[in-house]
Scaffold this motif. Structure first.
Motif, PDB file in Angstrom:
ATOM      1  N   GLY A  16       0.790  -1.224   0.000  1.00 49.06           N
ATOM      2  CA  GLY A  16       0.000   0.000   0.000  1.00 49.06           C
ATOM      3  C   GLY A  16       0.824   1.277   0.000  1.00 49.06           C
ATOM      4  O   GLY A  16       0.293   2.356   0.168  1.00 49.06           O
ATOM      5  N   ARG A  17       2.118   1.149  -0.206  1.00 50.75           N
ATOM      6  CA  ARG A  17       2.980   2.340  -0.172  1.00 50.75           C
ATOM      7  C   ARG A  17       3.174   2.931  -1.564  1.00 50.75           C
ATOM      8  O   ARG A  17       2.958   2.269  -2.562  1.00 50.75           O
ATOM      9  N   LYS A  18       3.662   4.166  -1.606  1.00 50.62           N
ATOM     10  CA  LYS A  18       3.919   4.838  -2.880  1.00 50.62           C
ATOM     11  C   LYS A  18       5.131   4.248  -3.586  1.00 50.62           C
ATOM     12  O   LYS A  18       5.204   4.255  -4.806  1.00 50.62           O
ATOM     13  N   GLU A  19       6.110   3.793  -2.832  1.00 50.16           N
ATOM     14  CA  GLU A  19       7.381   3.328  -3.390  1.00 50.16           C
ATOM     15  C   GLU A  19       7.741   1.968  -2.808  1.00 50.16           C
ATOM     16  O   GLU A  19       7.575   1.734  -1.623  1.00 50.16           O
ATOM     17  N   ASN A  20       8.235   1.088  -3.652  1.00 55.83           N
ATOM     18  CA  ASN A  20       8.752  -0.188  -3.180  1.00 55.83           C
ATOM     19  C   ASN A  20      10.212   0.014  -2.807  1.00 55.83           C
ATOM     20  O   ASN A  20      11.034   0.353  -3.654  1.00 55.83           O
ATOM     21  N   GLN A  21      10.541  -0.181  -1.549  1.00 56.07           N
ATOM     22  CA  GLN A  21      11.905   0.029  -1.074  1.00 56.07           C
ATOM     23  C   GLN A  21      12.617  -1.293  -0.807  1.00 56.07           C
ATOM     24  O   GLN A  21      13.596  -1.341  -0.075  1.00 56.07           O
ATOM     25  N   ASP A  22      12.150  -2.362  -1.431  1.00 53.21           N
ATOM     26  CA  ASP A  22      12.783  -3.668  -1.286  1.00 53.21           C
ATOM     27  C   ASP A  22      13.928  -3.801  -2.277  1.00 53.21           C
ATOM     28  O   ASP A  22      13.884  -3.269  -3.379  1.00 53.21           O
ATOM     29  N   ALA A  23      14.938  -4.549  -1.897  1.00 53.34           N
ATOM     30  CA  ALA A  23      16.029  -4.921  -2.799  1.00 53.34           C
ATOM     31  C   ALA A  23      16.387  -6.367  -2.485  1.00 53.34           C
ATOM     32  O   ALA A  23      16.367  -6.789  -1.328  1.00 53.34           O
ATOM     33  N   ALA A  24      16.685  -7.134  -3.521  1.00 57.78           N
ATOM     34  CA  ALA A  24      17.041  -8.538  -3.327  1.00 57.78           C
ATOM     35  C   ALA A  24      18.052  -8.940  -4.384  1.00 57.78           C
ATOM     36  O   ALA A  24      18.151  -8.327  -5.450  1.00 57.78           O
ATOM     37  N   GLY A  25      18.791  -9.991  -4.086  1.00 62.41           N
ATOM     38  CA  GLY A  25      19.741 -10.522  -5.053  1.00 62.41           C
ATOM     39  C   GLY A  25      20.354 -11.797  -4.534  1.00 62.41           C
ATOM     40  O   GLY A  25      20.185 -12.165  -3.367  1.00 62.41           O
ATOM     41  N   SER A  26      21.066 -12.472  -5.413  1.00 65.76           N
ATOM     42  CA  SER A  26      21.725 -13.716  -5.026  1.00 65.76           C
ATOM     43  C   SER A  26      22.979 -13.914  -5.850  1.00 65.76           C
ATOM     44  O   SER A  26      23.148 -13.299  -6.905  1.00 65.76           O
ATOM     45  N   ALA A  27      23.850 -14.774  -5.353  1.00 66.21           N
ATOM     46  CA  ALA A  27      25.087 -15.116  -6.061  1.00 66.21           C
ATOM     47  C   ALA A  27      25.459 -16.547  -5.700  1.00 66.21           C
ATOM     48  O   ALA A  27      25.178 -17.020  -4.591  1.00 66.21           O
TER      49      ALA A  27
END
Length: 113
Positions: A16-27
């Protein structure tokens, strides 16, 4: 060390927020894998930047010294903290940026987060 195959998928929704502030990654390096997830703290300004800095730093630290043990995991998370602090120092507009972060490391014997 036994080789294992890791399959990874990511899904992030802004909710429900204006901005998605998630970050994800893998190696994956030499049969070891690391996943990183960060969620910027809204209301502090720069949460999305902090989350991306944290994830990128965790994965860079993993690639530089892959491991699946408490010391390695601590090193990954300390690099994330340092990256966010350095980002705050570089840009006065981001001095309040914050994020949560979690890292998961796995090999053929198990996983640690």
């Amino acid at each position: 060390m036994t080789r294992v195959c890791f399959e990874t998928a990511e899904l992030s929704e802004r909710g429900g927020r204006k901005e998605n502030q998630d970050a994800a990654g893998s190696a994956i390096v030499n049969g070891l894998a690391c996943w990183a997830l960060a969620d910027g703290l809204g209301g502090h300004g720069g949460g999305a930047v902090a989350a991306r800095l944290a994830v990128d730093a965790i994965l860079a630290s993993f690639r530089a010294g892959p491991g699946c043990d408490p010391d390695a995991l601590r090193r990954y998370l300390e690099s994330a903290n340092a990256a966010v602090c350095e980002g705050q120092e570089r840009d006065a507009r981001l001095v309040e940026m914050r994020t949560t972060a979690v890292a998961l490391a796995a090999d053929s014997r198990g996983a640690l987060w």
